[in-house]
Motif scaffolding. Structure first.
Motif, PDB file in Angstrom:
ATOM      1  N   TRP A  47      19.277  40.164-114.742  1.00  0.00           N
ATOM      2  CA  TRP A  47      19.205  38.749-114.351  1.00  0.00           C
ATOM      3  C   TRP A  47      20.595  38.118-114.377  1.00  0.00           C
ATOM      4  O   TRP A  47      20.955  37.331-113.498  1.00  0.00           O
ATOM      5  CB  TRP A  47      18.278  37.982-115.293  1.00  0.00           C
ATOM      6  CG  TRP A  47      16.870  37.838-114.793  1.00  0.00           C
ATOM      7  CD1 TRP A  47      15.772  38.480-115.260  1.00  0.00           C
ATOM      8  CD2 TRP A  47      16.410  36.998-113.736  1.00  0.00           C
ATOM      9  NE1 TRP A  47      14.645  38.104-114.550  1.00  0.00           N
ATOM     10  CE2 TRP A  47      15.014  37.190-113.612  1.00  0.00           C
ATOM     11  CE3 TRP A  47      17.040  36.104-112.875  1.00  0.00           C
ATOM     12  CZ2 TRP A  47      14.238  36.524-112.673  1.00  0.00           C
ATOM     13  CZ3 TRP A  47      16.266  35.439-111.929  1.00  0.00           C
ATOM     14  CH2 TRP A  47      14.891  35.652-111.831  1.00  0.00           C
ATOM     15  N   LYS A  48      21.392  38.451-115.395  1.00  0.00           N
ATOM     16  CA  LYS A  48      22.724  37.867-115.526  1.00  0.00           C
ATOM     17  C   LYS A  48      23.695  38.430-114.496  1.00  0.00           C
ATOM     18  O   LYS A  48      24.526  37.712-113.937  1.00  0.00           O
ATOM     19  CB  LYS A  48      23.260  38.124-116.939  1.00  0.00           C
ATOM     20  CG  LYS A  48      22.484  37.399-118.045  1.00  0.00           C
ATOM     21  CD  LYS A  48      23.053  37.753-119.410  1.00  0.00           C
ATOM     22  CE  LYS A  48      22.262  37.087-120.530  1.00  0.00           C
ATOM     23  NZ  LYS A  48      22.777  37.460-121.875  1.00  0.00           N
ATOM     24  N   GLU A  49      23.598  39.742-114.247  1.00  0.00           N
ATOM     25  CA  GLU A  49      24.558  40.403-113.373  1.00  0.00           C
ATOM     26  C   GLU A  49      24.281  40.185-111.892  1.00  0.00           C
ATOM     27  O   GLU A  49      25.196  40.189-111.082  1.00  0.00           O
ATOM     28  CB  GLU A  49      24.576  41.913-113.669  1.00  0.00           C
ATOM     29  CG  GLU A  49      25.117  42.272-115.031  1.00  0.00           C
ATOM     30  CD  GLU A  49      26.588  41.942-115.193  1.00  0.00           C
ATOM     31  OE1 GLU A  49      27.278  41.823-114.166  1.00  0.00           O
ATOM     32  OE2 GLU A  49      27.032  41.796-116.340  1.00  0.00           O
ATOM     33  N   LEU A  50      23.014  40.003-111.552  1.00  0.00           N
ATOM     34  CA  LEU A  50      22.650  39.908-110.133  1.00  0.00           C
ATOM     35  C   LEU A  50      22.856  38.475-109.648  1.00  0.00           C
ATOM     36  O   LEU A  50      21.912  37.714-109.455  1.00  0.00           O
ATOM     37  CB  LEU A  50      21.201  40.356-109.935  1.00  0.00           C
ATOM     38  CG  LEU A  50      20.803  40.768-108.512  1.00  0.00           C
ATOM     39  CD1 LEU A  50      21.716  41.874-108.005  1.00  0.00           C
ATOM     40  CD2 LEU A  50      19.372  41.238-108.475  1.00  0.00           C
ATOM     41  N   THR A  51      24.103  38.127-109.443  1.00  0.00           N
ATOM     42  CA  THR A  51      24.461  36.777-109.025  1.00  0.00           C
ATOM     43  C   THR A  51      24.228  36.590-107.524  1.00  0.00           C
ATOM     44  O   THR A  51      24.052  37.560-106.776  1.00  0.00           O
ATOM     45  CB  THR A  51      25.938  36.509-109.339  1.00  0.00           C
ATOM     46  OG1 THR A  51      26.742  37.477-108.641  1.00  0.00           O
ATOM     47  CG2 THR A  51      26.201  36.627-110.826  1.00  0.00           C
ATOM     48  N   VAL A  52      24.263  35.332-107.109  1.00  0.00           N
ATOM     49  CA  VAL A  52      24.111  35.020-105.683  1.00  0.00           C
ATOM     50  C   VAL A  52      25.230  35.665-104.877  1.00  0.00           C
ATOM     51  O   VAL A  52      25.012  36.175-103.772  1.00  0.00           O
ATOM     52  CB  VAL A  52      24.104  33.488-105.463  1.00  0.00           C
ATOM     53  CG1 VAL A  52      24.106  33.153-103.978  1.00  0.00           C
ATOM     54  CG2 VAL A  52      22.899  32.855-106.154  1.00  0.00           C
ATOM     55  N   LYS A  53      26.438  35.664-105.451  1.00  0.00           N
ATOM     56  CA  LYS A  53      27.582  36.277-104.767  1.00  0.00           C
ATOM     57  C   LYS A  53      27.341  37.753-104.500  1.00  0.00           C
ATOM     58  O   LYS A  53      27.617  38.261-103.400  1.00  0.00           O
ATOM     59  CB  LYS A  53      28.840  36.088-105.615  1.00  0.00           C
ATOM     60  CG  LYS A  53      30.095  36.674-104.986  1.00  0.00           C
ATOM     61  CD  LYS A  53      31.303  36.461-105.888  1.00  0.00           C
ATOM     62  CE  LYS A  53      32.543  37.090-105.269  1.00  0.00           C
ATOM     63  NZ  LYS A  53      33.743  36.908-106.148  1.00  0.00           N
ATOM     64  N   ARG A  54      26.800  38.446-105.483  1.00  0.00           N
ATOM     65  CA  ARG A  54      26.550  39.878-105.306  1.00  0.00           C
ATOM     66  C   ARG A  54      25.446  40.114-104.277  1.00  0.00           C
ATOM     67  O   ARG A  54      25.527  41.028-103.457  1.00  0.00           O
ATOM     68  CB  ARG A  54      26.177  40.525-106.636  1.00  0.00           C
ATOM     69  CG  ARG A  54      25.919  42.020-106.503  1.00  0.00           C
ATOM     70  CD  ARG A  54      25.735  42.680-107.832  1.00  0.00           C
ATOM     71  NE  ARG A  54      26.961  42.664-108.601  1.00  0.00           N
ATOM     72  CZ  ARG A  54      27.124  43.358-109.718  1.00  0.00           C
ATOM     73  NH1 ARG A  54      26.162  44.083-110.200  1.00  0.00           N
ATOM     74  NH2 ARG A  54      28.259  43.312-110.375  1.00  0.00           N
ATOM     75  N   LEU A  55      24.409  39.284-104.307  1.00  0.00           N
ATOM     76  CA  LEU A  55      23.333  39.417-103.333  1.00  0.00           C
ATOM     77  C   LEU A  55      23.840  39.148-101.919  1.00  0.00           C
ATOM     78  O   LEU A  55      23.443  39.820-100.965  1.00  0.00           O
ATOM     79  CB  LEU A  55      22.184  38.469-103.673  1.00  0.00           C
ATOM     80  CG  LEU A  55      21.347  38.838-104.897  1.00  0.00           C
ATOM     81  CD1 LEU A  55      20.340  37.743-105.199  1.00  0.00           C
ATOM     82  CD2 LEU A  55      20.642  40.168-104.704  1.00  0.00           C
ATOM     83  N   MET A  56      24.732  38.160-101.772  1.00  0.00           N
ATOM     84  CA  MET A  56      25.300  37.868-100.455  1.00  0.00           C
ATOM     85  C   MET A  56      26.175  39.027 -99.977  1.00  0.00           C
ATOM     86  O   MET A  56      26.209  39.347 -98.785  1.00  0.00           O
ATOM     87  CB  MET A  56      26.110  36.573-100.507  1.00  0.00           C
ATOM     88  CG  MET A  56      25.273  35.313-100.688  1.00  0.00           C
ATOM     89  SD  MET A  56      24.040  35.071 -99.362  1.00  0.00           S
ATOM     90  CE  MET A  56      22.538  35.643-100.158  1.00  0.00           C
ATOM     91  N   SER A  57      26.882  39.663-100.919  1.00  0.00           N
ATOM     92  CA  SER A  57      27.681  40.845-100.562  1.00  0.00           C
ATOM     93  C   SER A  57      26.788  41.970-100.061  1.00  0.00           C
ATOM     94  O   SER A  57      27.112  42.659 -99.086  1.00  0.00           O
ATOM     95  CB  SER A  57      28.481  41.318-101.782  1.00  0.00           C
ATOM     96  OG  SER A  57      29.412  40.357-102.183  1.00  0.00           O
ATOM     97  N   LEU A  58      25.647  42.146-100.738  1.00  0.00           N
ATOM     98  CA  LEU A  58      24.697  43.178-100.335  1.00  0.00           C
ATOM     99  C   LEU A  58      24.128  42.870 -98.954  1.00  0.00           C
ATOM    100  O   LEU A  58      24.006  43.758 -98.100  1.00  0.00           O
ATOM    101  CB  LEU A  58      23.575  43.261-101.371  1.00  0.00           C
ATOM    102  CG  LEU A  58      22.616  44.448-101.295  1.00  0.00           C
ATOM    103  CD1 LEU A  58      23.354  45.771-101.447  1.00  0.00           C
ATOM    104  CD2 LEU A  58      21.545  44.324-102.373  1.00  0.00           C
ATOM    105  N   LEU A  59      23.798  41.600 -98.731  1.00  0.00           N
ATOM    106  CA  LEU A  59      23.240  41.185 -97.438  1.00  0.00           C
ATOM    107  C   LEU A  59      24.266  41.365 -96.326  1.00  0.00           C
ATOM    108  O   LEU A  59      23.945  41.870 -95.240  1.00  0.00           O
ATOM    109  CB  LEU A  59      22.791  39.726 -97.531  1.00  0.00           C
ATOM    110  CG  LEU A  59      22.005  39.170 -96.344  1.00  0.00           C
ATOM    111  CD1 LEU A  59      20.692  39.930 -96.166  1.00  0.00           C
ATOM    112  CD2 LEU A  59      21.730  37.685 -96.535  1.00  0.00           C
TER     113      LEU A  59
END
Length: 354
Positions: free
Chosen positions: A166-178
């Motif tokens: 929960w802490k590591e999976l930030t919006v920034k990381r999700l946007m990078s994945l997307l």
């Protein structure tokens, strides 16, 4: 066994290969099964820490092992056994991600329906309210699916607990994945335009790039190039292992499906159905860990990131896609506008002939 592992570690520090270590130990009287087990255990990569951003300023991706060690990849059955062990350890986290994602989605939809429908009725615009409600639910669904996708990748590549994810999976990381998924889709489209052979050659990159993104926090085209560097000179071997393990697990599913059909009209049908559902759940967990562990092995190769060798095929495929996708859209729009005009003209010509 500890003594054996210490000896193996000392030999590797001296640059001695695994095959030479294995042969020497067997010659000195060690049991071959014990030697293989010790070699496998000492090769399992530790999960990458997430407290530091991945930096392309470093000279290597993994400085904790020798170049020779980083080339080692176990066989299919060894990978499957490691995956089963990892699945047992990560089962609670996997289940927590599934339940939390489904729970968030269900609760949010319920709230939207309870608020949106009465509001639409009170405003005498139920139709508009339902359309907006559908759009909100669809957007929410995409967000939850994206979060679960990233969370599952973390489950399969690290030993992080649910709260840590929960802490590591930030919006920034999700946007990078997307964003990386979008770039990879464009590259796949461009490779397909190059008569399929490039697509087949790059397919292993498309299997593993997502794990590179979530592990190293590197996204976009860089993640594709980095994954391609991991696969260099062992692409066929990795591709075989990436398909062989899932194939064996799928065979189990087919066998269980056959049993369910055979016993469908018997008193045991409900029991086999439950067993089938549990097996599918377990197979998905094992397969996810299988691919994550395989990526951990291939990413132990040292890569000089400052002078990262970029794949010309990936670059050309992306250029092809960027050029041809807009042209395809323009062509489709132009044809849709021209076609009705030509149809009307044909109809007028036929009338004039009459």
């Amino acid at each position: 066994m500890d003594e054996l592992r210490r000896y193996i570690a000392q030999c590797r520090d001296q640059g001695i290969g695994d095959e030479q270590i294995k042969g020497e130990l067997i010659r000195t009287g060690w049991n071959e099964a014990d030697v293989l087990s010790a070699l496998r255990q000492s090769q399992i990569p530790t999960p990458r820490p997430f407290d530091h951003e991945y930096s392309f300023q470093s000279s290597t991706v993994d400085s904790g092992s020798s170049i020779e060690n980083s080339e080692y990849i176990p066989g299919v059955m060894d990978l499957l056994s490691e995956s089963i062990r990892a699945s047992k350890n990560r089962f609670k986290t996997y289940l927590a991600v599934l339940l939390s994602g489904g729970g968030i989605l269900a609760l949010s939809i319920m709230v939207l329906v309870l608020v949106g429908v009465p509001l639409g009725i009170s405003l005498s615009s139920l139709k508009v309210s339902l359309i907006l409600l559908f759009i909100l639910i669809f957007v929410l669904y995409l967000c939850v699916v994206l979060w679960m996708y990233g969370a599952m990748l973390m489950v399969f590549t690290t030993d992080l607990k649910f709260k840590e994810i929960w802490k590591e999976l930030t919006v920034k990381r999700l946007m990078s994945l997307l964003w990386t998924n979008f770039v990879a889709t464009c590259v796949m489209f461009g490779a397909t335009l190059l008569l399929w052979i490039p697509l087949i050659w790059l397919y292993p990159v498309f299997i593993f790039y997502q794990y590179t993104v979530i592990t190293y926090k590197v996204s976009g085209l860089k993640s594709l190039h980095l994954t391609n560097a991991y696969l260099d000179k062992r692409r066929l071997s990795v591709t075989y292992k990436a398909f062989a393990g899932p194939f064996l697990m799928i065979l189990i599913i087919f066998f269980l499906t056959y049993l369910v059909e055979v016993f469908e009209s018997t008193n045991f049908s409900s029991i086999f159905s439950i067993v089938f559902l549990i097996a599918v759940f377990g197979v998905n967990l094992i397969l996810g860990n299988y691919m994550g562990i395989l990526h951990q092995y291939i990413s132990k190769r040292k890569v000089d990131v400052d002078n990262l060798r970029k794949s010309k095929l990936i670059t050309v495929s992306l250029i092809m896609s960027v050029i041809l996708i807009p042209l395809s859209i323009i062509s489709i729009v132009a044809l849709s506008m021209i076609n009705p005009v030509s149809q009307r003209q044909k109809a007028l010509d036929s009338i004039n002939q009459i």
